[in-house]
Scaffold this active site. Structure first.
Site, PDB file in Angstrom:
ATOM      1  N   HIS A 199       1.043  -1.247  -0.059  1.00 44.22           N
ATOM      2  CA  HIS A 199       0.352   0.165  -0.339  1.00 44.22           C
ATOM      3  C   HIS A 199       0.733   0.886   0.206  1.00 44.22           C
ATOM      4  CE1 HIS A 199      -3.976   1.954   0.328  1.00 44.22           C
ATOM      5  NE2 HIS A 199      -3.171   3.204   1.279  1.00 44.22           N
ATOM      6  N   CYS A 200       0.904   1.888  -1.234  1.00 43.75           N
ATOM      7  CA  CYS A 200       1.985   2.881  -0.788  1.00 43.75           C
ATOM      8  C   CYS A 200       1.021   4.437  -0.339  1.00 43.75           C
ATOM      9  CB  CYS A 200       2.411   3.483  -2.701  1.00 43.75           C
ATOM     10  SG  CYS A 200       3.229   4.941  -3.119  1.00 43.75           S
TER      11      CYS A 200
END
Length: 333
Positions: free
Chosen positions: A180-181
């Site tokens: 998850h960026c």
């Protein structure tokens, strides 16, 4: 009453996450304006270069624009959620297991009946899906003897295909989950991993070009205010730090694209149950460099194609050392 009270905290969390992602996107945009705008302020010869070499600055401006467009394009893209696959009708490759049985298991474990996914949504999806057939299909993707507990999400109540993981930030199961960026405000998965690669590639090139412009302005033998050199040195130091991080990130994602891996699989290899017995040098989902690159670049156009865990016999054969014949036959490709 219980479902509505459970939905309120969930909606508050989603609103908070949405505001946080918008704030981070604004920060990224502001950083681009700062570093790129400083080039025009610190370099006194830039006006002359614009008139004498318009193509040079024009190309630089195009790169800045393309990088920002790629950033927002990637940030707004879907990584490939399992729930979206289920809604795709005939293209579905995942299924909800018996929601009643799962709710009993969840209640016995946790002592509550609340779930991040709304009950109405679960009921709607469960009526759309022939549960047993899809459950058997997903089951066939795993090694024989695997337990359903290992590939059933306790949050979404979904039978997860291999390489799928539940993201707590998105509150959904993501196909071929990578990470998850936080800077993009979205997950990186099967459908947008290639877009993410292109974004960090463009961002790396932009950082190199901007750093070169900073160095040129610092090396100019012209009269200018002392604070311009001071600010230029500070911005250049920060930019080099960002460049090193981006370059390492780009090289790492190039490597996992060539070997058909994900960041999560590399970092948690020993914790993923179907990868525990795989030899260290073997990449179980790799089908050769050429096929891996094709799948990586074209996965968003091919729909939702899931990968089965290879049988142990095939993995043991891959663990064998390369021979001269393997090299001649391009076994790695």
């Amino acid at each position: 009453m219980a479902s509505s009270s459970a939905a309120e905290p969930s909606s508050r969390l989603s609103d908070r996450a949405r505001r946080s992602s918008l704030g981070l996107r604004f920060m990224v945009l502001l950083m681009h304006v700062l570093f790129v705008g400083a080039v025009f302020i610190l370099d006194p010869t830039l006006d002359w270069r614009i008139h004498e070499q318009p193509w040079y600055i024009g190309l630089y401006g195009v790169l800045v624009l393309l990088t920002l467009v790629q950033y927002f394009y990637t940030a707004g893209s879907s990584p490939g959620y399992v729930i979206d696959v289920m809604r795709a009708g005939s293209m579905m490759h995942a299924t909800f297991v018996n929601t009643a049985a799962l709710s009993k298991q969840s209640n016995s474990r946790n002592g509550n009946t609340n779930s991040p996914t709304s009950g109405a949504q679960l009921q709607k999806l469960s009526t759309m899906i022939p549960t047993s057939s899809w459950a058997h299909m997903v089951m066939d993707l795993y090694p024989p003897g695997s337990s359903s507990r290992d590939w059933t999400c306790t949050y979404c109540r979904v039978v997860q295909p291999p390489r799928t993981r539940h993201c707590h930030d998105c509150d959904k199961c993501v196909l071929q989950f990578d990470h998850h960026c936080i800077w993009l405000g979205t997950c990186i998965g099967k459908k947008n991993h290639c877009r993410f690669w292109w974004y960090i590639f463009e961002e790396t090139i932009l950082c190199i070009w901007t750093a070169a412009l900073y160095i040129e302005s610092l090396c100019l033998d012209v009269d200018k205010a002392w604070w311009k050199d001071f600010v230029g040195v500070i911005l250049l130091a920060v930019l080099i730090f960002i460049l090193i991080f981006l370059l390492l990130l780009w090289l790492f994602h190039s490597y996992i694209a060539l070997t058909n891996q994900t960041t999560y699989e590399v970092a948690r290899r020993k914790r993923i149950f179907y990868l525990r017995g795989v030899p260290e040098r073997v990449h179980p989902f790799s089908r050769g460099i050429c096929r891996n690159l094709y799948d990586f670049c074209c996965s968003s156009q091919k729909g939702y194609i899931l990968e089965a865990v290879p049988p142990s016999e095939e993995l043991e054969a891959r663990a064998a050392r390369y021979t001269c014949r393997d090299v001649i036959c391009c076994r790695c490709c």
